[in-house]
Design an enzyme around this catalytic site. Structure first.
Site, mmCIF file in Angstrom:
data_model
loop_
_atom_site.group_PDB
_atom_site.id
_atom_site.type_symbol
_atom_site.label_atom_id
_atom_site.label_comp_id
_atom_site.label_asym_id
_atom_site.label_seq_id
_atom_site.Cartn_x
_atom_site.Cartn_y
_atom_site.Cartn_z
ATOM 1 N N HIS A 364 25.614 -28.606 37.842
ATOM 2 C CA HIS A 364 26.021 -27.205 37.918
ATOM 3 C C HIS A 364 26.940 -26.832 36.767
ATOM 4 C CE1 HIS A 364 25.258 -28.290 42.260
ATOM 5 N NE2 HIS A 364 24.178 -27.797 41.714
ATOM 6 N N CYS A 677 8.965 -19.490 33.291
ATOM 7 C CA CYS A 677 10.430 -19.375 33.183
ATOM 8 C C CYS A 677 11.158 -20.716 33.142
ATOM 9 C CB CYS A 677 10.986 -18.518 34.317
ATOM 10 S SG CYS A 677 10.767 -19.261 35.943
HETATM 11 C C1 PEP Z 1 11.963 -24.408 37.145
HETATM 12 O O1 PEP Z 1 11.832 -25.285 38.007
HETATM 13 O O2 PEP Z 1 11.304 -24.386 36.100
HETATM 14 C C2 PEP Z 1 12.938 -23.325 37.312
HETATM 15 C C3 PEP Z 1 12.996 -22.317 36.481
HETATM 16 O O3 PEP Z 1 13.801 -23.431 38.346
HETATM 17 P P1 PEP Z 1 15.072 -24.409 38.357
HETATM 18 O O4 PEP Z 1 15.244 -24.999 36.993
HETATM 19 O O5 PEP Z 1 16.239 -23.576 38.773
HETATM 20 O O6 PEP Z 1 14.668 -25.413 39.393
#
Ligand code: PEP
Ligand code: MG
Length: 747
Positions: A364, A677
């Site tokens: 985090h 993303c």
């Molecule tokens: C992912 O898994 O690509 C994502 C964008 O979510 P996180 O990194 O928050 O798990």
């Protein structure tokens, strides 16, 4: 105090202190000490070996061995008995050393005539500084009291080394914390920064390791331990039943603070001639050395509790609080073993860079550092033992390298690099308001990922078209208790206000796996990444999800609202979540809250299964966003948090690209908007390949938008497609080499 024969070490320490007094230079001090130890212990030889670099020990002073060997005899860690003491960080007591396993004959020292060997590590807080050795002609095992006396002396030597008592000529005797040092870690957040060290926890300095009034020292120790116990009890009272995890840690503290064994060992050390502070540190050093050896997690945690408790005790004894009154230097670069997200947020944007000895890329704190766009290097081992407040430091967040007290050549090269990065930023600024349109006329929407209010100022400056992923869990993670609905409404409203009409995709709470809320009992699952997380928690405990959806609807205040659910693995989960949203909308309407102008409900595609969901799913879902970080770890079965396997599989691996292509095709058939993303969207070469296989929307860290846009605007996707197809045709495992080569040819 128990009457133990350690008084022998007390006499020795008393003589040592007299020998060290006065304005004597380092080499003369070491010579005196070796003479004195040999004399006091009735041994023919006493030698001190110090590290000249991290792998090499050097004979720095000796009584009894050949003087010509001083500063000439060197050995690697693990080499010979001396090297073994350094590697094992433990005592070697051999009656017949030349016959012992590992013995290495050093002809220049003339040591062949000595049979017995006793070597103890010179170490301070787990950091190896050297080895102290005594040898005798007679083959004998040194007694427990002799071993103890030598260990106590080694402890004092370590303190004196830290205080600079043995500074002299050559690398082995150079002043501590004065040489340039380089640390290789792991990139947590890209960028480069130059500044001065600001230690999150300043080191406690023990200036009086030897004391000759044990009664007074034991009194001081007991008073300090009492103060510590009262403090721990108070903390326990406050934590009480509210915070079970913290209470558990505090219970462990209380157990140590009341531990008779710990107390007795420290009192014995004082009996042996150490001051109360040095006795605490001696025990702490042992605990740290053990910490490096035990693999059992529970034991490691307990040793780390003891370490923390010892720090508190040292601060009480020395009166050196966390707040030393030192002023934060200009351009501070935070150096710490580890730091929590909330503490990091408190420093906020005042920091130029962060270097952590532990930490992890997915932690985090790393997410907060990214949100604040502060270069971060994690896993920079030993940095907290080397760095001093105010030291010059350079953080290369591109390579994961840290230069401490750099020499002129490094400074010049590093400043050139910073200038180059700044130049590139200027170039990106010039295309900030231009679209990411390729030479072949395709436009790719570039959005930013966010999770904190602190991210939002980047929205206008980065040139992002909106927020493609707002990770709502960060607000939950950086607090000590569950935020209330009213607080969430206010926060989401501020996010939408700051976006000024640009779209924001809110992702509902994605907790579980590595994202454990400090106030929720973690589930004891064998494999949390494959466990009860994200939408699975949301659907099983709809109360929290409903509260969050209500907050989002109210924050929208009639504006458009876009929400997506994380970690959807099958169609039915999406349907269920959507039903919950529909019900919440109806309830909000009944309560008289204005409904959003439009509501779009999407899903994150993070498990391979969803890529093969029925076409009906693709028709029903309002949009899809590929969460590449998770998708990749499941596609290749390679834990995204595990440094050993994380980088083993390339995103541009042909199998992974084919899978993404398959998703693109399905979305094209059903007209479903699709975006990507994960972190890979922000890497220019990956982004280019994604665009070539048909992705038209990418969401990434704000700092990546410039480089990605710049490359897209210079490229023809048709040509890239051809390069990819040819590489596939040749049966290559990854298209990266071919694409890189094509890029190089483009200039
Ligand atoms: C992912 O898994 O690509 C994502 C964008 O979510 P996180 O990194 O928050 O798990
Ligand atoms: Mg994810």
């Amino acid at each position: 105090m128990a009457e133990r024969p350690e008084t022998g070490s007390r006499v020795l320490l008393g003589r040592l202190r007299d020998a060290m007094a006065g304005d004597v230079e380092g080499q003369a001090r070491l010579n005196k000490i070796t003479h004195l130890i040999a004399d006091s212990m009735g041994c023919e030889v006493c030698s001190i070996y110090l590290f000249r670099d991290h792998e090499t020990l050097e004979l720095c002073a000796t009584e009894g061995l050949n003087q010509d060997a001083v500063h000439q005899t060197r050995m690697k860690v693990g080499e010979g008995l001396v090297g073994l003491v350094a590697r094992r960080r433990s005592v070697i007591n051999e009656p017949d050393a030349p016959q012992a396993r590992g013995f290495r004959f050093m002809p220049e020292t003339g040591e062949e005539i000595y049979s017995s060997f006793l070597g103890v590590p010179v170490q301070r807080l787990g950091e190896a500084l050297g080895v102290l050795v005594v040898q005798s002609r007679a083959a004998r095992v040194y007694s427990a009291d002799e071993v103890y006396a030598l260990e106590v002396v080694a402890m004092v030597l370590a303190e004196m080394t830290e205080l600079g008592a043995f500074v002299g000529e050559g690398a082995a005797m150079s002043a501590r914390h004065s040489q340039p040092a380089m640390f290789r870690g792991t990139v947590g957040q890209e960028g480069a920064a130059e500044g001065h060290v600001w230690l999150h926890e300043p080191r406690v300095v023990v200036t009086n390791p030897i004391a000759d009034d044990p009664v007074r020292e034991i009194e001081r120790l007991r008073e300090a331990v009492e103060q510590l116990r009262v403090g721990v009890d108070k903390m326990l009272e406050i934590a009480g039943s509210q915070d079970k995890d913290q209470a558990q840690v505090l219970e462990a503290y209380r157990m140590f603070a009341n531990s008779k064994g710990w107390m007795r060992r420290m009192e014995d050390d004082i009996g042996g001639g150490l001051s109360a502070e040095a006795a605490v540190e001696k025990e702490q050093s042992l605990a740290r050395a053990r910490m490096g050896q035990v693999t059992d997690n529970y034991l490691r945690e307990r040793l780390s509790d003891l370490d923390d408790l010892s720090n508190r005790l040292l601060r009480i004894l020395t009166g050196q609080g966390k707040d030393t009154g030192a002023e934060m230097p200009a351009n501070p670069i935070l150096v710490a073993r580890n730091i929590g997200p909330a503490e990091l947020l408190e420093y906020g944007r005042s920091l130029r860079g962060i270097v952590l000895e532990e930490g992890s890329v997915g932690s985090h704190a790393a997410i907060v550092a990214r949100a604040l766009a502060i270069p971060l290097v994690v896993h920079a081992s030993r940095v907290t033992t080397e760095a001093l407040n105010g030291d010059q430091i350079m953080v290369d967040g591109e390579q994961g390298i840290v230069h401490l007290r750099p020499d002129d050549t490094v400074v010049t090269a590093f400043r050139d690099k910073i200038a180059m990065l700044a130049e590139a930023q200027e170039r990106y600024a010039s295309i900030r308001d231009k679209p990411a349109t390729t030479l072949c006329g395709n436009t790719v929407g570039l959005f930013m990922n966010a999770g904190l209010m602190a991210d939002l100022p980047s929205l206008p400056s980065s040139g992002a078209e909106g927020v493609g992923l707002f990770r709502t869990e960060l607000q939950f993670l950086v607090r000590n208790q569950m935020p209330r609905r009213g607080e969430l409404v206010a926060l989401y409203k501020r996010v939408l206000d700051a976006a000024g009409g640009k779209p924001v995709v809110f992702r509902t709470l994605d907790i579980g796996s590595d994202k454990v809320l400090p106030y929720m009992k973690p589930n004891d699952e064998p494999n949390p990444a494959l466990g009860w997380r994200a939408i699975r928690v949301g659907l099983d405990k709809p109360g929290i999800m409903r509260m969050q959806l209500q907050a989002l609807i109210r924050a929208a205040e009639g504006r458009p609202l876009t929400v997506m659910f994380p970690f959807v693995a099958q169609f039915e989960e999406y349907r269920e979540a959507r039903r919950l949203m529909d019900k919440t909308l109806q309830a909000e309407e009944r309560l008289g809250h204005p409904l959003p102008e439009t509501v779009k409900i999407g899903a994150m595609l993070e498990t391979p299964s969803l890529g093969f969901a029925p076409m009906k799913f693709f028709e029903e879902v309002d949009f899809l966003s590929i969460g590449g970080n998770d998708l990749k770890q499941f596609f290749f079965a390679a834990d995204r948090e595990n440094e050993r396997v994380r980088r083993r599989y390339d995103t541009l691996n042909v199998s992974f690209l084919s899978f993404i292509e398959n998703i693109v095709e399905r979305c094209e058939k059903t007209g479903t908007p699709l975006s990507f993303c994960g972190e890979d969207a922000g890497r220019p070469v990956e982004a280019l390949c994604f665009a070539a296989i048909g992705l038209r929307s990418l969401s990434m860290r704000p700092a990546s938008i410039g480089p990605v846009k710049s490359l897209l605007r210079r490229s023809d996707l048709g040509e890239v497609r051809k390069v990819i197809a040819d590489a596939r045709h040749r049966g290559e495992m990854s298209v990266r080499p071919a694409v890189m080569e094509w890029l190089r040819n483009q200039g």
